[in-house]
Design an enzyme around this catalytic site. Structure first.
Site, mmCIF file in Angstrom:
data_model
loop_
_atom_site.group_PDB
_atom_site.id
_atom_site.type_symbol
_atom_site.label_atom_id
_atom_site.label_comp_id
_atom_site.label_asym_id
_atom_site.label_seq_id
_atom_site.Cartn_x
_atom_site.Cartn_y
_atom_site.Cartn_z
ATOM 1 N N HIS A 137 68.027 4.099 66.004
ATOM 2 C CA HIS A 137 68.824 2.882 65.904
ATOM 3 C C HIS A 137 69.072 2.449 64.461
ATOM 4 O O HIS A 137 69.920 1.591 64.205
ATOM 5 C CB HIS A 137 68.197 1.730 66.716
ATOM 6 C CG HIS A 137 66.965 1.128 66.136
ATOM 7 N ND1 HIS A 137 65.700 1.361 66.636
ATOM 8 C CD2 HIS A 137 66.799 0.258 65.107
ATOM 9 C CE1 HIS A 137 64.817 0.661 65.942
ATOM 10 N NE2 HIS A 137 65.455 -0.012 65.014
ATOM 11 N N ASP A 167 64.400 7.280 70.540
ATOM 12 C CA ASP A 167 64.699 6.443 69.378
ATOM 13 C C ASP A 167 64.225 7.106 68.078
ATOM 14 O O ASP A 167 63.644 6.448 67.213
ATOM 15 C CB ASP A 167 64.086 5.047 69.516
ATOM 16 C CG ASP A 167 64.702 4.052 68.519
ATOM 17 O OD1 ASP A 167 65.803 4.338 68.014
ATOM 18 O OD2 ASP A 167 64.066 3.022 68.239
ATOM 19 N N SER A 275 61.700 -0.937 60.477
ATOM 20 C CA SER A 275 61.982 0.060 61.501
ATOM 21 C C SER A 275 62.205 1.439 60.885
ATOM 22 O O SER A 275 62.977 1.608 59.940
ATOM 23 C CB SER A 275 63.232 -0.352 62.280
ATOM 24 O OG SER A 275 63.426 0.505 63.378
#
Length: 334
Positions: A137, A167, A275
């Site tokens: 993402h 992911d 992230s």
């Protein structure tokens, strides 16, 4: 009376002993002047045998210790699948400062440009020529990717492979060499309560270090698969790090296209921009890829980019990444 009745000088010499029961005094139980060839021959043999056995035991033990010291990397790699990289010095093991000093050079900032704007995330260098692991993402839908090393040096990167279902994504720097790499550990050995360190680029602050513990294991976390919903810290203040946990959505809507995976939960502070960064154990081994965090402000609908961690973060176990590396390198996606 304790005096001897034998006149002085009348003690017989050993050769003058008599024979039979009338001999006086009784013959000694040993013969000092007579060699005992059998006993003297056996004792050295027995002694040598004992020494040989002892030497074999000690030698074997030494060989075992040396073998463990010199072959530890190979044994570990074969047994747990640990991928070796930068290590923490022996004197700094078990300290946040030691882990940060060793691993920070292997954690990068990723800037992804897409039609939705600019987003910032983090990545983990796994090869000296510039292979970097991050979240899908972070780079999904990006038309251009720029990576900044801990030294400030910038590179352009290309997407090698993505796996939206997990992911995960693999990108490669153009023209890079001699980079410091992270050690990918074994997440099957992680236990609740273990101390951990998180390194990433929250709010674009490259190389930020936080610490905490593993709060829980095998948490079901759902994140967005599409780029527009998934990219974080967008300049327009849009959606940030959306994910679903326990049947509730946090930090914005995850949209219709989602994926669910088992995650490591940690209370190490994670913020937008973390992230794709690393969750690291106190031996300096990456045990997870940071992927989602709960923000109370965003959950309430404020949409503020300044919303911070409240101690509820999640990371993809590194064993999930290692099992997916060949697929990512082959350029396959899901």
């Amino acid at each position: 009376m304790t005096e001897s009745q034998r006149p002085s000088g009348e003690y017989p010499m050993y050769p003058s002993y008599g024979t039979g029961e009338t001999a006086y005094p009784p013959p000694p139980s040993y013969q000092p002047d007579r060699p005992a060839p059998h006993r003297r021959a056996r004792r050295p043999v027995a002694l040598l045998a004992a020494v040989a056995i002892a030497a074999a035991v000690v030698g074997g033990g030494t060989a075992t210790v040396i073998g463990r010291l010199t072959d530890d990397g190979a044994a570990t790699a074969a047994g747990s699948g640990v991928v070796k990289g930068t290590t923490v010095s022996q004197t700094s093991k078990g300290t946040v400062a030691g882990v940060a000093a060793a691993l920070a050079p292997a954690i990068v900032e990723i800037g992804a440009t897409s039609t939705s704007g600019q987003s910032t995330g983090s990545g983990v260098v796994i090869t000296a020529d510039g292979e970097i692991v991050t979240n899908n993402h972070v780079i999904a839908g990006a038309s251009q990717i720029e990576v900044t090393l801990s030294t400030g040096k910038k590179y352009t990167a290309d997407v090698v492979g993505t796996d939206a279902d997990k992911d995960l994504a693999l990108i490669k720097l153009r023209g890079a060499s001699g980079l410091k790499t992270a050690t990918l550990g074994d997440s099957s050995k992680v236990a609740v309560g273990d101390q951990v360190v998180a390194i990433g680029s929250p709010e674009g602050l490259t190389g930020t270090v936080t610490s905490g513990i593993v709060s829980a294991l095998d948490r079901d976390v759902t994140v967005a698969k599409d780029g527009d919903s998934g990219q974080e810290q967008q300049q327009d203040g849009g959606r940030q790090w959306p994910f679903e946990f326990g049947g509730q959505q946090f930090n914005g809507s995850t949209g219709e296209s989602t994926t669910t995976y088992k995650a490591i939960q940690t209370d190490a502070s994670l913020n937008p921009g973390n992230s794709g960064g690393a969750l690291i154990d106190m031996n300096g081994e990456v045990i997870g890829i940071n992927s989602a965090m709960y923000s109370a402000s965003n959950a309430a609908g404020s949409g503020s980019s300044g919303a911070g961690s409240v101690g509820l973060g999640f990371a993809i176990p590194v064993n999930t990444l290692k099992a997916d590396l060949d697929t990512l390198r082959a350029g396959h996606g899901s």
